[in-house]
Design a protein around this motif. Structure first.
Motif, PDB file in Angstrom:
ATOM      1  N   VAL A  34      -1.470  35.236 -12.713  1.00 25.63           N
ATOM      2  CA  VAL A  34      -0.619  34.959 -14.301  1.00 25.63           C
ATOM      3  C   VAL A  34      -0.882  34.306 -14.264  1.00 25.63           C
ATOM      4  O   VAL A  34      -1.635  32.354 -14.576  1.00 25.63           O
ATOM      5  CB  VAL A  34       1.089  34.638 -13.037  1.00 25.63           C
ATOM      6  N   THR A  42      11.735  38.206 -16.241  1.00 26.55           N
ATOM      7  CA  THR A  42      11.088  38.617 -15.236  1.00 26.55           C
ATOM      8  C   THR A  42      11.260  38.215 -13.606  1.00 26.55           C
ATOM      9  O   THR A  42      11.541  36.950 -13.728  1.00 26.55           O
ATOM     10  CB  THR A  42       9.572  37.846 -15.461  1.00 26.55           C
ATOM     11  N   THR A  43      11.299  38.764 -12.723  1.00 26.14           N
ATOM     12  CA  THR A  43      11.125  39.087 -11.905  1.00 26.14           C
ATOM     13  C   THR A  43       9.689  38.609 -10.463  1.00 26.14           C
ATOM     14  O   THR A  43       9.018  39.272 -10.444  1.00 26.14           O
ATOM     15  CB  THR A  43      12.571  39.841 -10.390  1.00 26.14           C
ATOM     16  N   TRP A  44       9.362  37.408 -10.158  1.00 25.26           N
ATOM     17  CA  TRP A  44       8.775  38.132  -8.949  1.00 25.26           C
ATOM     18  C   TRP A  44       8.808  38.447  -7.159  1.00 25.26           C
ATOM     19  O   TRP A  44       9.981  36.921  -6.819  1.00 25.26           O
ATOM     20  CB  TRP A  44       7.903  36.231  -8.924  1.00 25.26           C
ATOM     21  N   THR A  45       8.064  39.194  -7.099  1.00 31.95           N
ATOM     22  CA  THR A  45       9.036  39.670  -5.829  1.00 31.95           C
ATOM     23  C   THR A  45       8.316  39.338  -4.528  1.00 31.95           C
ATOM     24  O   THR A  45       6.990  39.073  -4.797  1.00 31.95           O
ATOM     25  CB  THR A  45       9.391  41.215  -6.149  1.00 31.95           C
ATOM     26  N   ASN A  48       4.034  39.473  -2.358  1.00 34.17           N
ATOM     27  CA  ASN A  48       3.513  39.003  -3.575  1.00 34.17           C
ATOM     28  C   ASN A  48       2.858  38.003  -4.034  1.00 34.17           C
ATOM     29  O   ASN A  48       3.685  36.682  -3.237  1.00 34.17           O
ATOM     30  CB  ASN A  48       3.669  39.865  -4.865  1.00 34.17           C
ATOM     31  N   TYR A  50       1.467  35.002  -6.018  1.00 37.16           N
ATOM     32  CA  TYR A  50       1.155  35.109  -7.459  1.00 37.16           C
ATOM     33  C   TYR A  50       0.473  33.804  -7.821  1.00 37.16           C
ATOM     34  O   TYR A  50       0.569  32.693  -7.325  1.00 37.16           O
ATOM     35  CB  TYR A  50       2.364  34.771  -8.314  1.00 37.16           C
ATOM     36  N   LEU A  64      12.731  33.623 -15.220  1.00 39.94           N
ATOM     37  CA  LEU A  64      11.815  33.646 -14.181  1.00 39.94           C
ATOM     38  C   LEU A  64      12.810  33.196 -13.047  1.00 39.94           C
ATOM     39  O   LEU A  64      12.952  32.614 -12.583  1.00 39.94           O
ATOM     40  CB  LEU A  64      10.044  32.722 -14.383  1.00 39.94           C
ATOM     41  N   ILE A  66      12.511  33.741  -9.244  1.00 42.56           N
ATOM     42  CA  ILE A  66      11.677  34.526  -8.262  1.00 42.56           C
ATOM     43  C   ILE A  66      11.943  33.783  -6.255  1.00 42.56           C
ATOM     44  O   ILE A  66      12.786  33.700  -6.348  1.00 42.56           O
ATOM     45  CB  ILE A  66      10.770  32.504  -7.860  1.00 42.56           C
ATOM     46  N   VAL A  70       8.389  34.663  -1.497  1.00 42.43           N
ATOM     47  CA  VAL A  70       7.204  34.260  -2.919  1.00 42.43           C
ATOM     48  C   VAL A  70       6.062  32.814  -2.858  1.00 42.43           C
ATOM     49  O   VAL A  70       6.775  32.430  -1.916  1.00 42.43           O
ATOM     50  CB  VAL A  70       8.292  34.256  -3.898  1.00 42.43           C
ATOM     51  N   VAL A  72       3.538  31.054  -4.227  1.00 42.81           N
ATOM     52  CA  VAL A  72       3.636  30.973  -5.960  1.00 42.81           C
ATOM     53  C   VAL A  72       2.275  29.654  -5.732  1.00 42.81           C
ATOM     54  O   VAL A  72       1.974  28.525  -4.778  1.00 42.81           O
ATOM     55  CB  VAL A  72       3.913  30.607  -6.772  1.00 42.81           C
TER      56      VAL A  72
END
Length: 149
Positions: A34, A42-45, A48, A50, A64, A66, A70, A72
């Protein structure tokens, strides 16, 4: 001796990191690179990791989200800038991690550099600007190795 621009090194590193094999006894998470502006909600799922390779801005009017669990990871001198809204809602059992790209304790060796841990100031910060949405929140999150620049 030939010199390579730091910008080229970062780009090459970002390209390499997105294709690195993940070695673990657990299922391999997806590493999603990113950078730049997040200009649509947006959704960070969960499931994953990031990988923020440069300053990333959530623009005004955009959210955003999250999900719990998650991870990051931030490259050196990068951060998350909020002009819109951030909803980072982890849980007691599944906190959200905001950490250094070198922090192998969260998500394993995602940078491919072998066993390592983060250090103070590895990445910058999460910055809420004056125009950010006041309803933004971070709950049940672990934030470590930031404070650079």
């Amino acid at each position: 001796m030939r010199h390579i621009s730091p910008t080229i090194v970062v780009v090459l590193f970002a390209l390499a990191i997105s294709t690195l094999p993940y070695t673990s006894t657990h299922a391999a998470p997806n590493v999603i690179v990113v950078s730049g502006n997040i200009s649509v909600s947006t959704t960070w799922t969960s499931g994953n990791i990031y990988y923020v390779t440069s300053d990333t801005t959530v623009v005004a009017g955009v959210t955003l989200r999250i999900e719990p669990g998650v991870i990051v990871k931030f490259w050196s001198d990068s951060g998350l800038i909020i002009d819109g809204k951030l909803e980072a809602m982890g849980t007691a059992n599944q906190p959200i991690y905001f950490t250094s790209y070198r922090d192998d304790s969260a998500g394993g060796d995602t940078d491919g550099g072998g066993s390592s841990s983060g250090g103070s100031g590895d990445w910058n910060w999460i910055q809420f600007n004056a125009i950010s949405d006041d309803a933004s929140l971070i709950e049940y999150a672990v934030i470590r190795y930031g404070g650079g620049d």
